[in-house]
Design an enzyme around this catalytic site. Sequence first.
Site, PDB file in Angstrom:
ATOM      1  N   CYS A 198      24.315  14.407 103.808  1.00  0.00           N
ATOM      2  CA  CYS A 198      24.152  15.852 103.619  1.00  0.00           C
ATOM      3  C   CYS A 198      24.533  16.268 102.206  1.00  0.00           C
ATOM      4  O   CYS A 198      24.562  17.468 101.907  1.00  0.00           O
ATOM      5  CB  CYS A 198      24.986  16.626 104.644  1.00  0.00           C
ATOM      6  N   GLU A 220      33.679   6.769 115.687  1.00  0.00           N
ATOM      7  CA  GLU A 220      33.914   8.188 115.396  1.00  0.00           C
ATOM      8  C   GLU A 220      35.417   8.464 115.460  1.00  0.00           C
ATOM      9  O   GLU A 220      36.120   7.949 116.341  1.00  0.00           O
ATOM     10  CB  GLU A 220      33.175   9.073 116.407  1.00  0.00           C
TER      11      GLU A 220
END
Length: 472
Positions: A425, A334
């Site tokens: 998404c 991340e």
Amino acid sequence: MKKNDVVSLTIEDLGADGMGVGKADGMAFFVKDALPGDKVSARVLKVKKSYGYARLMELLEPSPDRVEPLCPLHRRCGGCQIQALDYQKQLEYKERKVKNSLMRIGGFAEDEIPMRPIIGMESPYRYRNKAQFPIGRDKDGNLTAGFYASRTHSIIPVSDCYLGPELNRDVMERTLGWMRRFDIEPYDEKTGRGLVRHVLIRYGFYSHQLMVCLVINGGFLPHAEELTVSLREIPQLRSLSFCINRQRNNVIMGDEVKTVWGTDYIEDTIGAVKFQISPLSFYQVNPVQTEKLYNLALEFADLHGTETVWDLYCGIGTISLFLARKAKRVYGVEIVPQAVSDARNNARINGITNVEFFEGSAEDVLPQFCGQAGFGGRAAGDGGTDRAYGNPQVIVVDPPRKGCAESLLETIVRARPERIVYVSCDPATLARDLKFLCGRGYAMRAVQAVDQFGMTVHVETIVMLSHKNLTA
């Protein structure tokens, strides 16, 4: 056909952004707030070579799939583009949107797409655990809060958004009352002056814990004690803070958060895993559907306790910790430092020890370990044994809307995991990336759309791919 002409249209479909699509004189027109089956009168706004945009003037005959929305502001507010469409039809639209993107952008034939029926919500309202309310003044100078009108930064006053919990209204009324009482100015984008920019509210749907964070254009929150006293009358409040953002841009959150009262975080759970959520944490906004999504990730990963898994774009470790229960080892990557810190802490509070998190972009971090671990083969000079990080059997990616960088996709292909689980998404960038992967040795085995964002045009998709030469 030219600007300001009035045309009669029968709306045949919805575009990717939720605009109705109808044809006049062979030209397709996109019309906001028009739904398939509507017959409308529309004024032409813009004409391109083969399509145009028009404004809905009159609904001549409503679609049989048109329903009465709960929110009277749905047309003005930019949040719920398709609230007037029957929910079952919303699901059909989203499933079709995913499939069409895979066919049009990915180049897949319809019979090549192993599409499962979309997973909808039991109740498509009151599902959001996060809201960000911009603060400003209306044209008469009155203090206001709400959401931006579509494609603008004009605030539509919203006292109660039907996608969020009802207690958001209480938070906003108390916050605006505090600002009026002490003459605290909202931020003005044009001048760069004023203090309060946004109010961030996060709510744990299972813990029932409430967080309020004011995003401010300064380093000090005046009359913080009085705001604390007012908000503490809400029993669910666990955290009150402010986030400093002095930048003149459209980014909502700054990098520095200071707690005024309570804890630095709230807690919530997904399945059996507990998470601590800070103001800067990325955390899926729909907890009920997220659990379904992560169970699918677990199913698609097909773990048996012997696998090494890399979870790219791991956020605060939500998917990583879900998978760690069944994997031998999980490594998360991340880029946001606070998220990595949260991920490590979430592993600690759950007693999960077979995970490790790295700070950096997936595009940079994975290639480093690709060389170190000898992905796709044995590491050189190690006597035929894998190094500490091991070759991955499964790689999970959950990238932002822009999808994966091609350099990362190349590294994934070189790593040759048996399975790839891609959570997306955005159907368009998903289709683009699947085209790359499927052109380099992988095949789609399952495609599942999940409605995470009812009443909007957005849809989450999870795809399982396996290597043609490594698995059946």
